[in-house]
Structures are given as C-alpha cells and as structure tokens.
Write a protein that holds these residues in place. Sequence first.
Motif, PDB file in Angstrom:
ATOM      1  N   UNK A 104      70.184  41.300  28.957  1.00 20.11           N
ATOM      2  CA  UNK A 104      71.412  41.547  28.196  1.00 20.11           C
ATOM      3  C   UNK A 104      71.545  43.055  27.945  1.00 20.11           C
ATOM      4  N   UNK A 105      72.717  43.525  28.069  1.00 17.49           N
ATOM      5  CA  UNK A 105      72.949  44.953  27.818  1.00 17.49           C
ATOM      6  C   UNK A 105      72.841  45.810  29.071  1.00 17.49           C
ATOM      7  N   UNK A 106      72.340  45.238  30.194  1.00 19.63           N
ATOM      8  CA  UNK A 106      72.295  46.056  31.411  1.00 19.63           C
ATOM      9  C   UNK A 106      73.342  45.537  32.404  1.00 19.63           C
ATOM     10  N   UNK A 107      73.715  46.406  33.315  1.00 19.72           N
ATOM     11  CA  UNK A 107      74.719  46.010  34.302  1.00 19.72           C
ATOM     12  C   UNK A 107      74.083  45.029  35.296  1.00 19.72           C
ATOM     13  N   UNK A 108      74.685  43.862  35.421  1.00 15.89           N
ATOM     14  CA  UNK A 108      74.128  42.824  36.295  1.00 15.89           C
ATOM     15  C   UNK A 108      74.076  43.316  37.747  1.00 15.89           C
ATOM     16  N   UNK A 109      75.142  43.952  38.202  1.00 18.52           N
ATOM     17  CA  UNK A 109      75.212  44.401  39.604  1.00 18.52           C
ATOM     18  C   UNK A 109      74.146  45.454  39.898  1.00 18.52           C
ATOM     19  N   UNK A 110      73.820  46.268  38.900  1.00 15.65           N
ATOM     20  CA  UNK A 110      72.819  47.315  39.124  1.00 15.65           C
ATOM     21  C   UNK A 110      71.396  46.797  38.966  1.00 15.65           C
ATOM     22  N   UNK A 111      71.220  45.769  38.163  1.00 20.70           N
ATOM     23  CA  UNK A 111      69.878  45.306  37.820  1.00 20.70           C
ATOM     24  C   UNK A 111      69.366  44.231  38.775  1.00 20.70           C
ATOM     25  N   UNK A 112      70.300  43.452  39.309  1.00 22.21           N
ATOM     26  CA  UNK A 112      69.890  42.305  40.135  1.00 22.21           C
ATOM     27  C   UNK A 112      70.381  42.516  41.569  1.00 22.21           C
ATOM     28  N   UNK A 113      69.445  42.627  42.496  1.00 27.18           N
ATOM     29  CA  UNK A 113      69.811  42.801  43.906  1.00 27.18           C
ATOM     30  C   UNK A 113      69.790  41.423  44.570  1.00 27.18           C
ATOM     31  N   UNK A 114      70.918  41.062  45.130  1.00 30.82           N
ATOM     32  CA  UNK A 114      71.003  39.739  45.749  1.00 30.82           C
ATOM     33  C   UNK A 114      70.998  39.893  47.257  1.00 30.82           C
ATOM     34  N   UNK A 115      69.936  39.382  47.872  1.00 23.64           N
ATOM     35  CA  UNK A 115      69.798  39.513  49.323  1.00 23.64           C
ATOM     36  C   UNK A 115      70.611  38.408  50.014  1.00 23.64           C
ATOM     37  N   UNK A 116      71.396  38.765  51.037  1.00 26.66           N
ATOM     38  CA  UNK A 116      72.168  37.732  51.731  1.00 26.66           C
ATOM     39  C   UNK A 116      71.297  36.869  52.635  1.00 26.66           C
ATOM     40  N   UNK A 117      71.864  35.758  53.082  1.00 30.93           N
ATOM     41  CA  UNK A 117      71.187  34.915  54.071  1.00 30.93           C
ATOM     42  C   UNK A 117      71.066  35.721  55.363  1.00 30.93           C
ATOM     43  N   UNK A 118      69.972  35.512  56.102  1.00 30.33           N
ATOM     44  CA  UNK A 118      69.856  36.151  57.404  1.00 30.33           C
ATOM     45  C   UNK A 118      69.801  35.070  58.475  1.00 30.33           C
ATOM     46  N   UNK A 119      70.545  35.237  59.565  1.00 28.61           N
ATOM     47  CA  UNK A 119      70.486  34.221  60.626  1.00 28.61           C
ATOM     48  C   UNK A 119      69.167  34.274  61.397  1.00 28.61           C
ATOM     49  N   UNK A 120      68.344  35.304  61.177  1.00 34.35           N
ATOM     50  CA  UNK A 120      67.132  35.475  61.991  1.00 34.35           C
ATOM     51  C   UNK A 120      65.927  34.726  61.432  1.00 34.35           C
ATOM     52  N   UNK A 121      65.945  34.452  60.134  1.00 34.71           N
ATOM     53  CA  UNK A 121      64.923  33.574  59.550  1.00 34.71           C
ATOM     54  C   UNK A 121      63.549  34.188  59.337  1.00 34.71           C
ATOM     55  N   UNK A 122      63.445  35.517  59.416  1.00 35.62           N
ATOM     56  CA  UNK A 122      62.140  36.133  59.133  1.00 35.62           C
ATOM     57  C   UNK A 122      62.036  36.440  57.641  1.00 35.62           C
ATOM     58  N   UNK A 123      60.812  36.333  57.106  1.00 33.09           N
ATOM     59  CA  UNK A 123      60.634  36.648  55.683  1.00 33.09           C
ATOM     60  C   UNK A 123      59.549  37.698  55.446  1.00 33.09           C
ATOM     61  N   UNK A 124      58.678  37.867  56.437  1.00 32.05           N
ATOM     62  CA  UNK A 124      57.595  38.847  56.273  1.00 32.05           C
ATOM     63  C   UNK A 124      57.505  39.732  57.510  1.00 32.05           C
ATOM     64  N   UNK A 125      57.030  40.954  57.296  1.00 27.61           N
ATOM     65  CA  UNK A 125      56.721  41.824  58.431  1.00 27.61           C
ATOM     66  C   UNK A 125      55.632  42.798  58.021  1.00 27.61           C
TER      67      UNK A 125
END
Length: 380
Positions: free
Chosen positions: A67-88
């Motif tokens: 509360x009190x912080x900008x949601x867009x700046x504080x929470x990074x939402x990663x989009x779906x990727x069609x490639x399906x990798x999660x680690x590298x």
Amino acid sequence: MNNLEGDMTTMHKLIVSPFLGEYVVLRPGSPGGLKISEGKYRELAEAASSPSWFTDAVSASWGYDLSGSSFAETVLIRPESPYGYVRATYELNLGCNYECEHCYLGLKKFEGLSWPEREKLLYILRDAGVLWLQLTGGEPMIDKLFPEVYGLAYELGMMLTILSNGSRLANPKILELLTTHRPHDITLSMYGATEASYDGLTRRRGAYRLFTKGLAAAREAGLPLKLSLIVTNTNKDELEQMQAMADAWGIPHDAFVNMSPTIYGGPETLPTQSMEHLRKRKPFTGCHAGHTFFHVDPHGMASICKIGRDPQIPLMDEGVEGLTRLGAIADSLLLRQGGCTGCTLSGSCGTCMPLVTLYRKAKSPLRNYCQHQEREEVKA
Ligand code: SF4
Ligand code: SF4
C-alpha cells in the motif's frame, strides 16, 4: 499501457510470472514464492492498483507492504512466452583468475560478447520465458560487463543465481550491486580448508586469502550464500574440515566429488578424481535439458546444457526463434547410443548420454562413469 509493458527504469520488488503451466509470485532476493491461478494472473496483468487479496498475500509471505507504492512500478508482470523455457545458464566468459586442476572448461579463453550483443541476448532470454538465470563463467565477476549483465537481467525480471569463486566479492562496487539488487543465491566454490591446499588446487598464490576476504564481506552484507565443497586428490583429506567450517559459518553446503572431462572431451582433469570420494550417480531417468532450460556460452551459442554442447544454436543470428530447434536436439542427444546401445544396465545407469560421450572422448577409465567396469572400453 498495461502492466505487461511496465516501465523498466523503475525497480520492481515483486515478479509475477508464468512458470511451467502455472503462475507464481516471487520476490527477488528473498526465498519462497506464491502460486496463483491463471485468473488471478490475468487480473494482476490488467490491474491499475494492487487488489486487496494480493496486498494481503504479499504481506503475509514477505512482510512487504504494497500500500502506498505504485503498483506498476513495484510489480513486474512477465508475459506468457510461446517458447516455454523457464531456466537458463549463461557463461559470461570462460576466462578465470584461477587455474584449478579439475576445471572442466579446458582452454578457458577470455572472450565474450560486446555489450550491444549481450543486451540483445538478455532480451532473447527474457522473451524465451527465462525466469531463473544462473550467471557463471569462468569467473563471472571478473568479466568487465558483469555489472551491466547482472543489472539488465535483474531489470528484465529474472531471478538471479551466481556461481563464483568468491575472489571479487569484497570489491565495493560488486557488493553495492549485489546488496541493492539482491540475487536469489550465490554459490561459492570452496577448494580447501587450508591455504596450502586451496592455493595448491587453484594453482594461484593468494586464492585462499581472497576467498576468505570475499566470504567475510558477503556474510557481513547478509548475501544469500551456498558453498560447493570441491574435493580432488589435492584436498581430499580436508572434506570434513571444510564441512565443519561451512557449518560454523551457517552456510548450506554440498560436496562436489565427481570430476568430468573438459567440455572438449579432454582427459586432463580426470587424474584429479579422488576415487574414494567418487559418488555413484542416481539412476538417470531423463531430464528437461533443451525443453525447459538451456545453456548459453560466451558467444551467444545455445545448447541443451553445459555438458551437451554440440550442436549449438547461434542466438545472435537466429534470435529467440532459434530455440525452437533445441527440443529435437535434446531428444537426439539423450538417446542411448554408441557403446550404450542395448546396454542391459542402462536402467540403473546414472550417467546421461551427453556426459558418457565426453568421458568416452576423454578415454576415461570405465570406473569413473560406467557400470561395465570389468570389460574393455566400449567404442562410441
Ligand atoms: S548433463 Fe545430462 S543430466 Fe545434466 S542437464 Fe545435461 S543432459 Fe541433463
Ligand atoms: S555408460 Fe555404461 S552403464 Fe551407462 S548406459 Fe552406457 S554402457 Fe550402460
């Protein structure tokens, strides 16, 4: 603009991301995570402010007050990727300031991509879906672009782990970077309990002193550390002592006891194997190399993992699209072949096919990797 395109110049405190068909919330630099439903993920992706269920869940998990912080700046939402990798894993540079006798990198050439190419590579990793990225080398922290690579990977919403010898951890700039942008963990290799064995194994005078200095600085800064206790013929009598030291420091540790040939199939590392410590590997039942994770070398060449490096995909030329070929490469590399074809013991064999291939190339004694210890080496 929705949250999926959020402003990268401000630093997030939370990452919301797809992960292997599920959706997770992570907090960089802190352990733990939350699973959320697809519906809640979509709700967050469109939200202008934090829904109360999310504020409550984050507070309960990490004690962090949204509360009190900008949601867009504080929470990074990663989009779906069609490639399906999660680690590298990304090897910034094969160069190292030590000359460890057991090192599987062989030539350890000090070469790497330019900054514009690395920038391109990090965006490719992001677009491939990579949420967990391991930065390694060589010694990654002696690479002159380490801070830039680390900073951009962090900014793009990757959870970072680092493999290091710890020699640069006391450097004020590196400490500042790692304390302001905290990694998930840093695994330090420990090469001995005494100066004599540590400097002997690394073939560098002063290496033990650098390790203890770096370790002390990292502990004081409260960085999340793990230790990989390397055991070779040089320091094999010090394993218990290393374990006791790690316990006294309160750092989780694992012993690394099975030495591999070099990545070029060179045998020069094999005599360092302490046979009394050689650990029987658990039966190999398959792995997700090339399907959910991959490796990138200093030239931006992607392979299924650090061991199965051939064939490679030139990501700088092919971009993220090139990764669509990696699954089929993995399937063919993992198939038992050559001398392993039809092996009746393969069900209980702990050595995956890419690793067998390296041992064979290095003409390793069978006892290092194969259950057919009584017979002559089988031809690949
Ligand atoms: S070395 Fe073998 S088990 Fe490990 S990731 Fe590569 S293929 Fe999988
Ligand atoms: S490495 Fe040896 S035990 Fe394993 S599958 Fe090949 S022949 Fe069989």
